[in-house]
Enzyme design. Sequence first.
Site: not given
Ligand SMILES: *Cc1c(COP(=O)(O)O)cnc(C)c1O
Length: 398
Positions: A137, A222, A251
């Site tokens: 994701f 990420d 986050k």
């Molecule tokens: C939450 C998340 C995203 C997206 O972040 P948003 O602040 O919701 O745009 C991308 N990559 C990972 C691994 C995430 O947990």
Amino acid sequence: MSTSEELRKRYEAAFMPNYGVPPVALVRGEGCRVWDADGTGYLDLIAGIATSSLGHGHPALAEAVSRQVATLAHTSNLFLHEPEVLLAERLLDLLGAPGRVFLTNSGTEANECALKLAIKYGRTTGRGYLVAAENGFHGRSMGALSLTGKHAIREPFGPFGMDVRFVPYGDAAALRAAVTAECAAVFLEPTQGEGGVVPPPAGYFTAVREICDTTGALLVADEIQSAIGRTGAWFAHQHEGVRPDILTLAKGLGGGLPVGACIGLGPAGGLFAKGDHGSTFGGNPVATAAALAVLDTIERDGLLAHVAEVGTGFAAALAAIEHPLLAGVRGRGLWRAAVLTRNGSGAVEAAARTAGFLVNAVQPDAVRLAPPLVITAAELASFTDALPAILDQATKEL
Ligand SMILES: *Cc1c(COP(=O)(O)O)cnc(C)c1O
């Protein structure tokens, strides 16, 4: 004051249906507890998706944000300000490597920046495709979604303008086969968060680094969900001692304020030229002041060691529970999934809520537990003590 039920009805009428109607209307929080519009209290074991790192109403965050919003709330990037400079310097310092930072308002935007860096790198070196992981994701915008391996959220909006090839997560041989000298970048989470807090096998990232070094593909980590103390280290990649070329954060960085970062280490930090990218709000003074308060508090209060310690105890207590619905626990630090023996996470989430605990049904067979980093061992024990009865109740609903 409206009741939860009234608010839910008005929400349903006013909002697009993409989130459904959330089950609880929250009003306020203090530490790791939150209260809903009917006055019911809950122990928060999800922290706004691993985001409210200092819990709720933390004085350091409230003070930093209040002071900054009263002093200078916004500049745009036509002008610079000290909080953003301090934050960029601080992040590079924590990484212990030379690099350059771009600040964003969200995780998705941090990945959009990483994607543009990868595309620019690919254009200048004759590399036309990207590699990412199945079930990964990376966000919901069209760029970040093109890297997202979760079929159900990706396919309705494809095809995408980019050649992204997906490999099974944790399979070094599959990655080796997929990454050639024509691959611009490999995008991976250190542990798949939305996939259900799924760690890779030991040694995977060492192999990933080697594959990227051999082929010249950029390694993009990420760390939007995994960084800023969540696993007991500042950054999850530090557990394996593997340094990415590009790192994305969001986050937990702002403790609930919207701020993210894309960091290019070494040459990757120098890929953009003037005019290549930008944002009106990115690096906003209030958001960066919040992030500085989060980093200061984690350091001052020794929260990395705290997360490692209470996280290990939490996992041990979960693993010790014998229940026909509970298969085990995975993850690291305060980033865990209770894995079920069958699909029933929605029923567990609902039973936990009734018992006064907020958890997240991240996958049909996995319940995500990602509480604020400040949670105490006693608060965690109140949940593990209650869990057998919660699982009994959930079993009745299945
Ligand atoms: C939450 C998340 C995203 C997206 O972040 P948003 O602040 O919701 O745009 C991308 N990559 C990972 C691994 C995430 O947990």
